[in-house]
Design an enzyme around this catalytic site. Structure first.
Site, mmCIF file in Angstrom:
data_model
loop_
_atom_site.group_PDB
_atom_site.id
_atom_site.type_symbol
_atom_site.label_atom_id
_atom_site.label_comp_id
_atom_site.label_asym_id
_atom_site.label_seq_id
_atom_site.Cartn_x
_atom_site.Cartn_y
_atom_site.Cartn_z
ATOM 1 N N ALA A 65 1.057 -16.009 7.361
ATOM 2 C CA ALA A 65 2.239 -16.680 7.885
ATOM 3 C C ALA A 65 3.166 -15.608 8.451
ATOM 4 C CB ALA A 65 2.920 -17.452 6.763
ATOM 5 N N GLY A 109 -1.847 -16.768 4.856
ATOM 6 C CA GLY A 109 -2.036 -18.030 5.567
ATOM 7 C C GLY A 109 -3.247 -17.996 6.496
ATOM 8 N N GLU A 112 -6.102 -18.801 4.342
ATOM 9 C CA GLU A 112 -5.960 -20.217 3.972
ATOM 10 C C GLU A 112 -6.346 -21.139 5.132
ATOM 11 O OE1 GLU A 112 -1.956 -19.027 2.639
ATOM 12 O OE2 GLU A 112 -2.316 -20.373 0.960
ATOM 13 N N GLU A 132 0.156 -12.218 -0.653
ATOM 14 C CA GLU A 132 1.535 -12.725 -0.735
ATOM 15 C C GLU A 132 2.288 -12.121 -1.917
ATOM 16 O OE1 GLU A 132 -1.203 -14.624 -0.341
ATOM 17 O OE2 GLU A 132 -0.845 -16.179 1.165
HETATM 18 N N1 CAA Z 1 3.896 -11.722 10.040
HETATM 19 C C1 CAA Z 1 4.588 -11.209 11.071
HETATM 20 N N2 CAA Z 1 4.188 -10.120 11.754
HETATM 21 C C2 CAA Z 1 3.051 -9.530 11.373
HETATM 22 C C3 CAA Z 1 2.283 -10.014 10.295
HETATM 23 C C4 CAA Z 1 2.748 -11.167 9.616
HETATM 24 N N3 CAA Z 1 2.059 -11.745 8.617
HETATM 25 N N4 CAA Z 1 1.208 -9.198 10.128
HETATM 26 C C5 CAA Z 1 1.287 -8.262 11.080
HETATM 27 N N5 CAA Z 1 2.403 -8.442 11.831
HETATM 28 C C6 CAA Z 1 2.900 -7.642 12.948
HETATM 29 C C7 CAA Z 1 3.485 -6.324 12.455
HETATM 30 O O1 CAA Z 1 4.817 -6.502 12.026
HETATM 31 C C8 CAA Z 1 3.363 -5.478 13.714
HETATM 32 O O2 CAA Z 1 4.399 -5.817 14.601
HETATM 33 P P1 CAA Z 1 5.422 -4.670 15.131
HETATM 34 O O3 CAA Z 1 4.556 -3.728 15.919
HETATM 35 O O4 CAA Z 1 6.392 -5.430 15.966
HETATM 36 O O5 CAA Z 1 6.001 -4.034 13.919
HETATM 37 C C9 CAA Z 1 2.060 -5.973 14.342
HETATM 38 O O6 CAA Z 1 1.809 -7.260 13.772
HETATM 39 C C10 CAA Z 1 0.881 -5.060 14.021
HETATM 40 O O7 CAA Z 1 0.807 -4.941 12.612
HETATM 41 P P2 CAA Z 1 0.688 -3.507 11.872
HETATM 42 O O8 CAA Z 1 1.364 -2.454 12.669
HETATM 43 O O9 CAA Z 1 1.142 -3.718 10.460
HETATM 44 O O10 CAA Z 1 -0.895 -3.309 11.956
HETATM 45 P P3 CAA Z 1 -1.804 -2.444 10.961
HETATM 46 O O11 CAA Z 1 -3.138 -2.376 11.621
HETATM 47 O O12 CAA Z 1 -1.134 -1.187 10.568
HETATM 48 O O13 CAA Z 1 -1.913 -3.352 9.624
HETATM 49 C C11 CAA Z 1 -2.232 -5.400 8.380
HETATM 50 C C12 CAA Z 1 -2.573 -4.586 9.662
HETATM 51 C C13 CAA Z 1 -2.863 -4.739 7.154
HETATM 52 C C14 CAA Z 1 -2.831 -6.793 8.586
HETATM 53 C C15 CAA Z 1 -0.682 -5.481 8.225
HETATM 54 O O14 CAA Z 1 -0.121 -5.905 9.480
HETATM 55 C C16 CAA Z 1 -0.228 -6.423 7.157
HETATM 56 O O15 CAA Z 1 -0.300 -6.093 5.994
HETATM 57 N N6 CAA Z 1 0.277 -7.631 7.546
HETATM 58 C C17 CAA Z 1 0.841 -8.568 6.623
HETATM 59 C C18 CAA Z 1 -0.231 -9.266 5.796
HETATM 60 C C19 CAA Z 1 0.400 -10.233 4.830
HETATM 61 O O16 CAA Z 1 1.156 -9.876 3.955
HETATM 62 N N7 CAA Z 1 0.066 -11.545 4.987
HETATM 63 C C20 CAA Z 1 0.613 -12.581 4.153
HETATM 64 C C21 CAA Z 1 1.823 -13.200 4.810
HETATM 65 S S1 CAA Z 1 2.687 -14.355 3.765
HETATM 66 C C22 CAA Z 1 1.795 -15.772 3.843
HETATM 67 O O17 CAA Z 1 0.791 -15.869 4.521
HETATM 68 C C23 CAA Z 1 2.337 -16.902 3.005
HETATM 69 C C24 CAA Z 1 1.483 -18.067 2.859
HETATM 70 O O18 CAA Z 1 0.467 -18.081 2.214
HETATM 71 C C25 CAA Z 1 1.923 -19.315 3.429
#
Ligand code: CAA
Length: 258
Positions: A65, A109, A112, A132
């Site tokens: 998400a 998400g 999911e 998460e």
């Molecule tokens: N939401 C918003 N933006 C996201 C995102 C997310 N879930 N995941 C990645 N991005 C964005 C980053 O912020 C970045 O944008 P900027 O360049 O503007 O900063 C861009 O995508 C590229 O990401 P990274 O620079 O972080 O890329 P990376 O290759 O270094 O890492 C990754 C990749 C390991 C997937 C890392 O991006 C990450 O950990 N993302 C978040 C994963 C996460 O926590 N997901 C769970 C979200 S909460 C949820 O999903 C709740 C639910 O169940 C309903």
């Protein structure tokens, strides 16, 4: 219909829907989830579509998400909007089969969403996770329930509590995905599976999807009764007559979805 966060291509009775927010690794924001619900509803209505493949980019199916969109919200905001409730219900209401073709990250998400599809094919670079917990929350689009049903309590609990990712080989071993294929072959393999489904009688396809999904919703006894009645009901279709006659006459069946 034109979409901003995804693309839809329809060919040979298969709709290929690609999530397309590369700047955010296909993070699921309200616009994307709304457009995905619209695209699936449109595919469900379209007679030229018999099966759907849902995919992302090579780097990410979806990284979860959208954290930027969620970060400032309060409990009252998300409770009042029932965050993700209506969106995921629209996706799981799709009656035609949806194959998730996962390459790269399927996190939070994203994992999911893949699990809400009917089955998952993944590339050898796929990574699944429910991270998460690292954000001070838990899964909110069915991850605690669906992942546990797919891989069992121990592995699901570890993934939800530690946030560790599962690679493609572990995902296949654990029953999360149906098959792992080389990354370059993911879309051709997913489209081939979808075309195979599209060739079948679509009433039986819909009934099979409904019956398998019952296994997640009800008791064994009720599920078996549901299956038995659906099986018996299919004898009212022309496709049953055609399918069985074709077998006996040693020819290919010509299903007409009747
Ligand atoms: N939401 C918003 N933006 C996201 C995102 C997310 N879930 N995941 C990645 N991005 C964005 C980053 O912020 C970045 O944008 P900027 O360049 O503007 O900063 C861009 O995508 C590229 O990401 P990274 O620079 O972080 O890329 P990376 O290759 O270094 O890492 C990754 C990749 C390991 C997937 C890392 O991006 C990450 O950990 N993302 C978040 C994963 C996460 O926590 N997901 C769970 C979200 S909460 C949820 O999903 C709740 C639910 O169940 C309903």
């Amino acid at each position: 219909m034109a979409y901003q966060t995804l693309t839809v291509e329809i060919d040979d009775y298969v709709a290929l829907i690609r999530l397309n927010r590369p700047e955010a690794l296909n993070a699921l924001n309200a616009q994307l989830l709304g457009e995905l619900g619209d695209a699936l509803a449109e595919a469900d209505r379209n007679e030229k579509v018999r099966c759907i493949v849902l995919t992302g980019s090579e780097k990410a199916f979806a990284a979860g998400a959208d954290i930027k969109e969620m970060a400032g919200k309060s409990f009252v905001d998300v409770y009042t909007d029932d965050l993700f409730g209506a969106e995921i219900d629209r996706i799981t209401a799709t009656r035609k089969p949806i194959i998730a073709a996962v390459s790269g990250y399927a996190l939070g998400g994203g994992c999911e969403l893949a699990m809400a599809c009917d089955f998952i094919l993944c590339a050898d670079n796929a990574k699944f996770g429910q991270p998460e917990i690292n954000l001070g929350v838990i899964a909110g689009i069915g991850g605690t329930q669906r992942l546990t049903r797919f891989v069992g309590k121990s592995k699901a609990m570890e993934m939800h509590l530690t946030g560790r990712f599962m690679d493609a080989a572990e995902a296949e071993r654990s029953g999360l995905v149906s098959r792992v294929v080389p990354a370059a072959k993911l879309i051709p393999e997913a489209l081939a599976a979808a075309r195979k489904i599209a060739e079948k009688g679509q009433i039986a396809v819909m009934a099979a999807k409904e019956a398998v999904n019952r296994a997640y919703e009800t008791t064994l006894r009720e599920g078996i009764l549901f299956e038995r009645r659906s099986f018996q009901a299919l004898f009212a279709t022309e496709d049953q007559k055609e399918g069985m006659a074709a077998f006996l006459e040693k020819r290919e069946p010509q299903f007409r979805d009747r």
